[in-house]
Design a protein around this motif. Structure first.
Motif, PDB file in Angstrom:
ATOM      1  N   ALA A  58       0.825  -1.208   0.000  1.00  0.00           N
ATOM      2  CA  ALA A  58       0.000   0.000   0.000  1.00  0.00           C
ATOM      3  C   ALA A  58       0.861   1.261   0.000  1.00  0.00           C
ATOM      4  O   ALA A  58       0.588   2.212  -0.743  1.00  0.00           O
ATOM      5  N   VAL A  59       1.915   1.277   0.809  1.00  0.00           N
ATOM      6  CA  VAL A  59       2.799   2.439   0.864  1.00  0.00           C
ATOM      7  C   VAL A  59       3.456   2.684  -0.489  1.00  0.00           C
ATOM      8  O   VAL A  59       3.554   3.827  -0.954  1.00  0.00           O
ATOM      9  N   ASP A  60       3.897   1.621  -1.147  1.00  0.00           N
ATOM     10  CA  ASP A  60       4.513   1.763  -2.472  1.00  0.00           C
ATOM     11  C   ASP A  60       3.535   2.388  -3.464  1.00  0.00           C
ATOM     12  O   ASP A  60       3.899   3.260  -4.263  1.00  0.00           O
ATOM     13  N   GLU A  61       2.276   1.933  -3.420  1.00  0.00           N
ATOM     14  CA  GLU A  61       1.267   2.474  -4.329  1.00  0.00           C
ATOM     15  C   GLU A  61       0.999   3.950  -4.039  1.00  0.00           C
ATOM     16  O   GLU A  61       0.890   4.769  -4.955  1.00  0.00           O
ATOM     17  N   GLY A  70       3.058  15.449  -1.829  1.00  0.00           N
ATOM     18  CA  GLY A  70       4.465  15.495  -2.205  1.00  0.00           C
ATOM     19  C   GLY A  70       5.409  14.892  -1.189  1.00  0.00           C
ATOM     20  O   GLY A  70       6.598  14.703  -1.489  1.00  0.00           O
ATOM     21  N   ARG A  71       4.920  14.589  -0.011  1.00  0.00           N
ATOM     22  CA  ARG A  71       5.757  13.961   1.011  1.00  0.00           C
ATOM     23  C   ARG A  71       5.638  12.450   0.905  1.00  0.00           C
ATOM     24  O   ARG A  71       4.539  11.897   0.928  1.00  0.00           O
ATOM     25  N   MET A  72       6.759  11.769   0.764  1.00  0.00           N
ATOM     26  CA  MET A  72       6.739  10.316   0.703  1.00  0.00           C
ATOM     27  C   MET A  72       6.361   9.732   2.071  1.00  0.00           C
ATOM     28  O   MET A  72       6.682  10.298   3.120  1.00  0.00           O
ATOM     29  N   VAL A  73       5.667   8.618   2.043  1.00  0.00           N
ATOM     30  CA  VAL A  73       5.311   7.910   3.270  1.00  0.00           C
ATOM     31  C   VAL A  73       6.423   6.924   3.596  1.00  0.00           C
ATOM     32  O   VAL A  73       6.892   6.186   2.722  1.00  0.00           O
ATOM     33  N   GLU A  74       6.851   6.920   4.838  1.00  0.00           N
ATOM     34  CA  GLU A  74       7.939   6.044   5.279  1.00  0.00           C
ATOM     35  C   GLU A  74       7.470   5.190   6.449  1.00  0.00           C
ATOM     36  O   GLU A  74       6.949   5.701   7.441  1.00  0.00           O
ATOM     37  N   LEU A  75       7.635   3.882   6.332  1.00  0.00           N
ATOM     38  CA  LEU A  75       7.280   2.980   7.418  1.00  0.00           C
ATOM     39  C   LEU A  75       8.459   2.848   8.386  1.00  0.00           C
ATOM     40  O   LEU A  75       9.592   2.606   7.958  1.00  0.00           O
ATOM     41  N   VAL A  76       8.197   3.007   9.664  1.00  0.00           N
ATOM     42  CA  VAL A  76       9.193   2.761  10.705  1.00  0.00           C
ATOM     43  C   VAL A  76       8.825   1.415  11.327  1.00  0.00           C
ATOM     44  O   VAL A  76       7.849   1.310  12.077  1.00  0.00           O
ATOM     45  N   VAL A  77       9.564   0.369  10.982  1.00  0.00           N
ATOM     46  CA  VAL A  77       9.175  -1.001  11.293  1.00  0.00           C
ATOM     47  C   VAL A  77       9.838  -1.495  12.575  1.00  0.00           C
ATOM     48  O   VAL A  77      11.062  -1.370  12.742  1.00  0.00           O
ATOM     49  N   LYS A  78       9.035  -2.078  13.461  1.00  0.00           N
ATOM     50  CA  LYS A  78       9.524  -2.653  14.710  1.00  0.00           C
ATOM     51  C   LYS A  78       8.998  -4.086  14.855  1.00  0.00           C
ATOM     52  O   LYS A  78       7.807  -4.333  14.679  1.00  0.00           O
TER      53      LYS A  78
END
Length: 405
Positions: A58-61, A70-78
Motif C-alpha cells: 500500500a505504501v509503495d502504491e 508530495g511527502r513520501m510515506v515512510e514505514l518505521v518497522v519494529k
C-alpha cells in the motif's frame, strides 16, 4: 484502477491546499513517518510478515501516486517477536521516532501490554490483525486512540456459533490456550453460546507449547461433544487436530481465523481437512478488487501464495484508511489529536480489499469490521476456500459496514 483513483484524489487535495501555510510546504521533502509493529520473526511471523508485506504494498502504491502532498510515506518497522515485553519496548521506541500514527499488533496479549503507550502519548494506533475483544474496550470510545481493522472476537465467536448451531452441532467443547487471546476468546464463545441457551459441555485450557492434548480430547468425547471450538494460534491448534485424529474421534474442529494459518494447516496436515473458521478475506479472485490485490502482491513479493491472506489484506487496507484520513487534514496539523479526529471523520469512501469502507470509524466506534463482512472458510486440500457456494457468490459484492454490529 486504485492508483489512478488515488492520484486524482491527491491532485484535487493538492489544489485545494494551494494556499496552505508556507511552513507546511517547507516540510514537503520530509517523509511522513508511520509506525508498523508486529511479529516479523518468531512463532507468529506466519501472519506478521503478510501483514507487513500488505502494508508495504500500500505504501509503495501511495508513494507512486505522489504520497501525501508530495511527502513520501515512510514505514518505521519494529519487530515485537510476539513477546509482550518486547512489544512494549518497541512501542516506546516508536513514540521516540516521531511517527504520526502506528499500524500494528497481531497478538492480543502483546497489544494489551502496549496500549497505554499509544493512549498516553495521544498517538493513533490502527490494529490490523489482533482480534481480542478487550483491545478496543480498554478506554472509553470517545477518548480512545485505538482503532481496529480486523474482526474482533466478539463478532467472530457469535458468527461461528450461529453456523455450527445451524448445522446441528450444539454440544460444544471449547479448548483455549491460557494467553490473553485464549482467555478473551473463551469468554466470547461462552457468551455466544449463552445467547443460544447453550453451555459448553467441556472446557479445556492449556499452555502454549503443548504438543499432546489427547487427555482433553478424551474428556470432551466422554462429555458428549459433537464439535470442537478451538481458541489458540498455530501449532497448538494443530496439536488439537492431531490429538483428535490420534484417538480416532471424527468430529469437526471450528474456530476463529487462526485456523487459516499455515502453522495449523501444514502442522496438522490431513487432520486439518474440513476445519471451519471465520474469514474477512479468502484468497480467491471472486471480485475485481481481490484480483488486483492478489496480482500486485504476487508481483511485488514474487509469491504465488500468501501465507495468511487476511493479514496481508487487512494490513494493506489499514494503510489506505490512514492515508484517506490524512487527506482530509487541510492545515498540515499531524498531531495525534488531529489524526485521531481525521480517522473518525474519513470523508471519502475507500473501496478496499476486505470491505467497502464508508465512515469506518467514528468518535464512538473504533471498529471498522462488522459481522456482515465475515464469511465461513473451510480447509480443503491444504488451502482455505469458501465453506458455502453462496458466500462465493455474495463475495462478488464487497460488503459495507452495518450501522449496528
Amino acid at each position: 484502477m486504485k492508483n489512478r483513483w488515488y492520484s486524482s484524489v491527491f491532485a484535487v487535495s493538492a489544489l485545494a491546499l494551494g494556499c496552505v501555510a508556507t511552513g507546511a510546504w517547507a516540510q514537503a521533502a520530509k517523509p511522513l513517518r508511520i509506525g508498523l509493529i508486529g511479529p516479523f520473526t518468531g512463532p507468529s511471523s506466519d501472519f506478521g510478515l503478510p501483514m507487513l508485506n500488505g502494508a508495504k504494498l500500500a505504501v509503495d502504491e501511495i508513494n507512486a501516486a505522489g504520497g501525501y502532498l508530495g511527502r513520501m510515506v515512510e514505514l518505521v518497522v519494529k519487530d515485537d517477536t510476539a513477546n509482550p515485553d518486547v512489544g512494549l519496548q518497541k512501542s516506546q521506541e516508536l513514540m521516540q521516532e516521531q511517527v504520526i500514527a502506528t499500524i500494528g499488533f497481531c497478538n492480543t496479549g502483546v497489544a494489551m501490554k502496549s496500549l497505554d503507550v499509544f493512549q498516553n502519548a495521544k498517538s493513533p494506533l490502527i490494529v490490523p490483525c489482533a482480534t481480542g475483544t478487550p483491545i478496543t474496550a480498554k478506554y472509553p470510545a470517545a477518548e480512545s486512540y485505538v482503532f481496529r481493522n480486523s474482526a474482533r472476537d466478539a463478532i467472530q465467536a457469535p458468527f461461528v456459533v450461529n453456523d455450527i448451531v445451524s448445522r446441528g452441532w450444539t454440544k460444544v467443547a471449547v479448548l483455549a490456550d491460557k494467553t490473553g487471546y485464549g482467555e478473551a476468546g473463551l469468554q466470547d464463545v461462552v457468551k455466544a453460546l449463552a445467547a443460544k441457551d447453550l453451555k459448553p459441555v467441556y472446557v479445556g485450557r492449556f499452555d502454549l507449547g503443548v504438543t499432546d492434548l489427547q487427555a482433553d480430547l478424551k474428556a470432551a468425547q466422554a462429555a458428549g461433544a459433537n464439535v470442537i471450538f478451538s481458541y489458540t494460534v498455530g501449532p497448538e491448534a494443530a496439536a488439537i487436530a492431531k490429538s483428535r485424529q490420534a484417538i480416532g474421534w471424527k468430529v469437526p474442529q471450528v474456530g476463529a481465523w487462526p485456523l487459516s494459518f499455515p502453522l495449523f494447516i501444514d502442522g496438522a496436515r490431513d487432520a486439518s481437512e474440513g476445519a471451519l473458521m471465520a474469514q474477512t478475506f479468502i484468497a480467491e479472485p471472486s471480485n475485481e478488487r481481490k484480483m488486483s490485490f492478489l496480482s500486485a502482491y504476487g508481483r511485488k513479493f514474487s509469491s504465488k501464495k500468501i501465507a495468511v491472506p487476511m493479514a496481508a489484506a487487512q494490513g494493506y487496507d489499514s494503510v489506505y484508511l490512514l492515508s484517506y484520513a490524512l487527506l482530509s487534514i487541510r492545515n498540515g496539523d499531524m498531531s495525534g489529536p488531529s489524526v485521531k479526529a481525521a480517522l473518525e471523520n474519513i470523508p471519502r469512501v475507500y473501496y478496499g480489499v476486505t470491505a467497502t469502507h464508508e465512515k469506518p470509524f467514528s468518535k464512538d466506534d473504533k471498529e471498522a469490521i462488522s459481522s456482515n463482512m465475515l464469511v465461513m472458510g473451510m480447509v480443503k486440500n491444504g488451502a482455505v476456500t469458501f465453506a458455502y457456494a453462496e458466500d462465493r457468490s455474495r463475495n462478488l459484492i464487497v460488503q459495507r459496514k452495518q450501522s449496528a454490529h
